[in-house]
Design a protein around this motif. Structure first.
Motif, PDB file in Angstrom:
ATOM      1  N   PRO A  82       2.742   6.699 -14.919  1.00 51.47           N
ATOM      2  CA  PRO A  82       2.741   5.237 -14.837  1.00 51.47           C
ATOM      3  C   PRO A  82       1.397   4.691 -15.298  1.00 51.47           C
ATOM      4  CG  PRO A  82       2.314   6.172 -12.679  1.00 51.47           C
ATOM      5  CD  PRO A  82       2.581   7.337 -13.604  1.00 51.47           C
ATOM      6  N   ASN A  83       1.391   3.454 -15.726  1.00 52.07           N
ATOM      7  CA  ASN A  83       0.145   2.824 -16.173  1.00 52.07           C
ATOM      8  C   ASN A  83      -0.527   2.175 -14.963  1.00 52.07           C
ATOM      9  OD1 ASN A  83      -1.929   1.621 -17.557  1.00 52.07           O
ATOM     10  ND2 ASN A  83      -0.630   0.765 -19.162  1.00 52.07           N
ATOM     11  N   ASN A  84      -1.031   3.026 -14.065  1.00 51.63           N
ATOM     12  CA  ASN A  84      -1.642   2.480 -12.856  1.00 51.63           C
ATOM     13  C   ASN A  84      -3.085   2.932 -12.706  1.00 51.63           C
ATOM     14  OD1 ASN A  84      -1.673   5.045 -11.640  1.00 51.63           O
ATOM     15  ND2 ASN A  84       0.303   4.730 -10.647  1.00 51.63           N
ATOM     16  N   LEU A  85      -3.710   2.467 -11.639  1.00 45.33           N
ATOM     17  CA  LEU A  85      -5.142   2.700 -11.444  1.00 45.33           C
ATOM     18  C   LEU A  85      -5.447   3.482 -10.176  1.00 45.33           C
ATOM     19  CD1 LEU A  85      -6.453  -0.855 -12.432  1.00 45.33           C
ATOM     20  CD2 LEU A  85      -6.671   1.248 -13.770  1.00 45.33           C
ATOM     21  N   ILE A  86      -4.484   4.258  -9.687  1.00 49.58           N
ATOM     22  CA  ILE A  86      -4.755   5.035  -8.484  1.00 49.58           C
ATOM     23  C   ILE A  86      -5.847   6.064  -8.792  1.00 49.58           C
ATOM     24  CG2 ILE A  86      -2.445   4.693  -7.543  1.00 49.58           C
ATOM     25  CD1 ILE A  86      -1.770   7.547  -8.417  1.00 49.58           C
ATOM     26  N   PRO A  87      -6.636   6.452  -7.784  1.00 55.53           N
ATOM     27  CA  PRO A  87      -7.762   7.356  -8.023  1.00 55.53           C
ATOM     28  C   PRO A  87      -7.414   8.637  -8.775  1.00 55.53           C
ATOM     29  CG  PRO A  87      -7.950   6.399  -5.847  1.00 55.53           C
ATOM     30  CD  PRO A  87      -6.626   5.951  -6.387  1.00 55.53           C
ATOM     31  N   GLY A  88      -6.240   9.215  -8.498  1.00 56.76           N
ATOM     32  CA  GLY A  88      -5.864  10.454  -9.170  1.00 56.76           C
ATOM     33  C   GLY A  88      -5.752  10.293 -10.671  1.00 56.76           C
ATOM     34  N   GLU A  89      -5.276   9.139 -11.120  1.00 58.68           N
ATOM     35  CA  GLU A  89      -5.160   8.891 -12.555  1.00 58.68           C
ATOM     36  C   GLU A  89      -6.529   8.712 -13.197  1.00 58.68           C
ATOM     37  OE1 GLU A  89      -2.546   8.588 -15.024  1.00 58.68           O
ATOM     38  OE2 GLU A  89      -1.856   9.940 -13.466  1.00 58.68           O
ATOM     39  N   GLU A 123      -4.291  -2.336  -3.980  1.00 62.13           N
ATOM     40  CA  GLU A 123      -3.329  -3.018  -4.847  1.00 62.13           C
ATOM     41  C   GLU A 123      -3.754  -4.451  -5.099  1.00 62.13           C
ATOM     42  OE1 GLU A 123       0.794  -2.897  -4.039  1.00 62.13           O
ATOM     43  OE2 GLU A 123       0.881  -0.720  -3.814  1.00 62.13           O
ATOM     44  N   SER A 124      -4.166  -5.152  -4.042  1.00 58.14           N
ATOM     45  CA  SER A 124      -4.536  -6.548  -4.184  1.00 58.14           C
ATOM     46  C   SER A 124      -5.717  -6.863  -3.273  1.00 58.14           C
ATOM     47  CB  SER A 124      -3.352  -7.458  -3.837  1.00 58.14           C
ATOM     48  OG  SER A 124      -3.701  -8.820  -3.977  1.00 58.14           O
ATOM     49  N   VAL A 125      -6.735  -7.528  -3.829  1.00 47.41           N
ATOM     50  CA  VAL A 125      -7.907  -7.923  -3.053  1.00 47.41           C
ATOM     51  C   VAL A 125      -8.297  -9.339  -3.456  1.00 47.41           C
ATOM     52  CG1 VAL A 125      -8.811  -5.580  -2.806  1.00 47.41           C
ATOM     53  CG2 VAL A 125      -9.530  -6.984  -4.755  1.00 47.41           C
ATOM     54  N   ALA A 126      -9.117  -9.965  -2.637  1.00 49.59           N
ATOM     55  CA  ALA A 126      -9.667 -11.258  -3.030  1.00 49.59           C
ATOM     56  C   ALA A 126     -10.635 -11.062  -4.194  1.00 49.59           C
ATOM     57  CB  ALA A 126     -10.363 -11.919  -1.847  1.00 49.59           C
ATOM     58  N   SER A 127     -11.579 -10.124  -4.024  1.00 48.00           N
ATOM     59  CA  SER A 127     -12.578  -9.858  -5.050  1.00 48.00           C
ATOM     60  C   SER A 127     -13.127  -8.448  -4.880  1.00 48.00           C
ATOM     61  CB  SER A 127     -13.717 -10.875  -4.955  1.00 48.00           C
ATOM     62  OG  SER A 127     -14.859 -10.430  -5.650  1.00 48.00           O
ATOM     63  N   VAL A 147     -15.106   0.193  -6.889  1.00 49.72           N
ATOM     64  CA  VAL A 147     -14.007  -0.506  -6.213  1.00 49.72           C
ATOM     65  C   VAL A 147     -13.111  -1.042  -7.308  1.00 49.72           C
ATOM     66  CG1 VAL A 147     -13.352  -2.421  -4.724  1.00 49.72           C
ATOM     67  CG2 VAL A 147     -15.433  -1.122  -4.227  1.00 49.72           C
ATOM     68  N   ILE A 148     -11.828  -0.752  -7.234  1.00 45.43           N
ATOM     69  CA  ILE A 148     -10.913  -1.159  -8.305  1.00 45.43           C
ATOM     70  C   ILE A 148      -9.604  -1.643  -7.695  1.00 45.43           C
ATOM     71  CG2 ILE A 148      -9.874   1.134  -8.658  1.00 45.43           C
ATOM     72  CD1 ILE A 148     -10.205   0.502 -11.737  1.00 45.43           C
ATOM     73  N   ALA A 149      -9.006  -2.632  -8.324  1.00 44.88           N
ATOM     74  CA  ALA A 149      -7.785  -3.217  -7.783  1.00 44.88           C
ATOM     75  C   ALA A 149      -6.806  -3.548  -8.896  1.00 44.88           C
ATOM     76  CB  ALA A 149      -8.110  -4.488  -6.998  1.00 44.88           C
ATOM     77  N   GLY A 182      -4.529  -5.789 -15.869  1.00 44.44           N
ATOM     78  CA  GLY A 182      -5.909  -5.634 -16.317  1.00 44.44           C
ATOM     79  C   GLY A 182      -6.658  -4.580 -15.541  1.00 44.44           C
ATOM     80  N   VAL A 183      -7.958  -4.564 -15.764  1.00 40.41           N
ATOM     81  CA  VAL A 183      -8.872  -3.722 -14.991  1.00 40.41           C
ATOM     82  C   VAL A 183      -9.841  -4.658 -14.285  1.00 40.41           C
ATOM     83  CG1 VAL A 183     -10.816  -2.116 -15.147  1.00 40.41           C
ATOM     84  CG2 VAL A 183      -8.720  -1.658 -16.425  1.00 40.41           C
ATOM     85  N   TRP A 184      -9.830  -4.622 -12.977  1.00 39.66           N
ATOM     86  CA  TRP A 184     -10.734  -5.433 -12.169  1.00 39.66           C
ATOM     87  C   TRP A 184     -11.510  -4.450 -11.298  1.00 39.66           C
ATOM     88  CZ3 TRP A 184      -8.998  -8.888 -15.187  1.00 39.66           C
ATOM     89  CH2 TRP A 184      -7.635  -9.088 -15.392  1.00 39.66           C
ATOM     90  N   MET A 185     -12.754  -4.191 -11.650  1.00 43.29           N
ATOM     91  CA  MET A 185     -13.508  -3.172 -10.908  1.00 43.29           C
ATOM     92  C   MET A 185     -14.970  -3.549 -10.761  1.00 43.29           C
ATOM     93  SD  MET A 185     -14.076   0.130 -13.409  1.00 43.29           S
ATOM     94  CE  MET A 185     -14.935  -0.001 -14.989  1.00 43.29           C
ATOM     95  N   SER A 186     -15.601  -2.951  -9.751  1.00 39.68           N
ATOM     96  CA  SER A 186     -17.023  -3.130  -9.499  1.00 39.68           C
ATOM     97  C   SER A 186     -17.659  -1.755  -9.345  1.00 39.68           C
ATOM     98  CB  SER A 186     -17.251  -3.957  -8.228  1.00 39.68           C
ATOM     99  OG  SER A 186     -16.703  -5.256  -8.365  1.00 39.68           O
ATOM    100  N   VAL A 187     -18.793  -1.569 -10.009  1.00 37.28           N
ATOM    101  CA  VAL A 187     -19.506  -0.289 -10.013  1.00 37.28           C
ATOM    102  C   VAL A 187     -20.810  -0.449  -9.232  1.00 37.28           C
ATOM    103  CG1 VAL A 187     -20.524   1.516 -11.455  1.00 37.28           C
ATOM    104  CG2 VAL A 187     -18.540   0.220 -12.284  1.00 37.28           C
ATOM    105  N   ILE A 188     -21.077   0.486  -8.327  1.00 35.38           N
ATOM    106  CA  ILE A 188     -22.306   0.453  -7.526  1.00 35.38           C
ATOM    107  C   ILE A 188     -23.331   1.406  -8.125  1.00 35.38           C
ATOM    108  CG2 ILE A 188     -23.314   0.885  -5.253  1.00 35.38           C
ATOM    109  CD1 ILE A 188     -20.541   0.275  -4.054  1.00 35.38           C
TER     110      ILE A 188
END
Length: 328
Positions: free
Chosen positions: A64-71, A89-93, A112-114, A135-141
């Motif tokens: 699947p075209n998803n963003l789970i950690p295993g993928e 799956e869904s976050v505010a930010s 952090v990715i959603a 899309g890709v909505w992510m934050s890198v620390i």
């Protein structure tokens, strides 16, 4: 890289040329064959097509075209970035959640990715349209040992990383608009937001938020941005595998990050200028104090934009909105 049983199972079944028997999977994963079967059923619910052949075993034939950690972790070639993934799956930010994890001591390279942001934001508190599974909505620390005033350089580093990742995965030529937008054919496809957790003389963490319109169809954009926004699918004419894109960006970012830590901003500056949309062009600069028209000349070692006005005066632009008029 620490992995879960699910992530290891995805990796084991991803070789489509070879079946893995339930017994073999049980031995490698250290769990019962019943547990293996339950994990496979869960993968099927997530959209994986797992082929089962009697006396041969299992293999994944469609992902699947998803963003789970295993993928994302599958075939990820980094030392730190992406090793710890917080997926929702869904976050505010994702930025807000990343700030919380950073304060709690999340290791460098955590992301952090959603699949959806309901209150995504860009520079100056602007809303960022972040529809579900497109899309890709992510934050890198990151936790660089740099003074706070150099943190904006990491926005430019991230922009180069994203451009390189987009080119590798799609073949599409993207350009950077100072300071934090990435354009394709003059339309915005990526926004980058860099925020700090810092003291007066040191950085505790830099949190880089990256929002990418990957498979967003044109009709999904709100009316007010439909003429100025695009997606990788619109630009390339084909659906893009989001996890592959994330892996590519993380790999590019880690290499550039180590280059930056070892050799400073100079090599990043050259790469940034090589992908800049505005250099040598006439631009309109809008700041809180007014407007400026001139030619974009380049950036300084600190990442400050240099604009020469019609009288020949060079202005140092630290924070502004930049417009690049379309050529007629």
């Amino acid at each position: 890289m620490a992995t879960t049983t699910r992530e290891r199972l995805i990796s084991l079944l991803s070789d489509t040329n070879e079946y893995k028997s339930g017994q073999k999977l049980s031995e490698v994963l250290g769990c019962s064959r019943t547990a293996v079967w339950k994990h496979i059923e869960e993968l099927r619910k997530e959209g994986y097509i797992v082929e089962a052949v009697q006396k041969k075993g299992y293999r994944i034939t469609t992902r699947p075209n998803n963003l789970i950690p295993g993928e994302i972790k599958h075939q990820l070639d980094t030392k730190k970035l992406g090793h710890e993934i917080h997926y929702e799956e869904s976050v505010a930010s994702t930025q807000e959640i990343a700030h919380q994890h950073a304060l709690k001591g999340a290791p460098e390279g955590s992301i952090v990715i959603a699949d959806e942001q309901t209150s995504g934001r860009g520079r100056l508190g602007r809303a960022w349209h972040s529809p579900k599974r497109s899309g890709v909505w992510m934050s890198v620390i990151l936790r660089p040992n740099i003074p706070p005033q150099k943190a904006p350089q990491l926005t430019l580093l991230a922009a180069v990383s994203v451009v390189q990742g987009i080119e590798e995965v799609t073949g599409v030529d993207a350009q950077i608009k100072w300071p934090n937008d990435i354009l394709i054919d003059g339309k915005k496809v990526v926004g980058i937001l860099t925020e700090l957790q810092a003291e007066a003389d040191r950085v505790n963490s830099v949190i880089i938020g990256i929002g990418i319109n990957v498979n967003t169809p044109i009709e999904a954009f709100p009316d007010d941005i439909a003429t100025i926004a695009t997606s990788l699918k619109i630009a390339s004419g084909k659906e893009v595998e989001r996890a592959y894109l994330v892996r590519a960006i993380l790999e590019k970012m880690e290499k550039l990050y180590h280059l930056y830590l070892d050799h400073g901003f100079a090599p990043i500056k050259l790469l940034w200028e090589g992908s800049a949309a505005s250099l040598g062009k006439r631009v309109r600069v809008r700041t809180i104090t007014g407007e400026l028209y001139g030619n974009a000349q380049g950036i300084t070692e600190e990442g400050v934009l240099l604009v020469e006005d019609d009288e020949g005066t060079i202005h140092r632009v630290y924070s502004a909105d930049i417009d690049i008029p379309r050529e007629s």
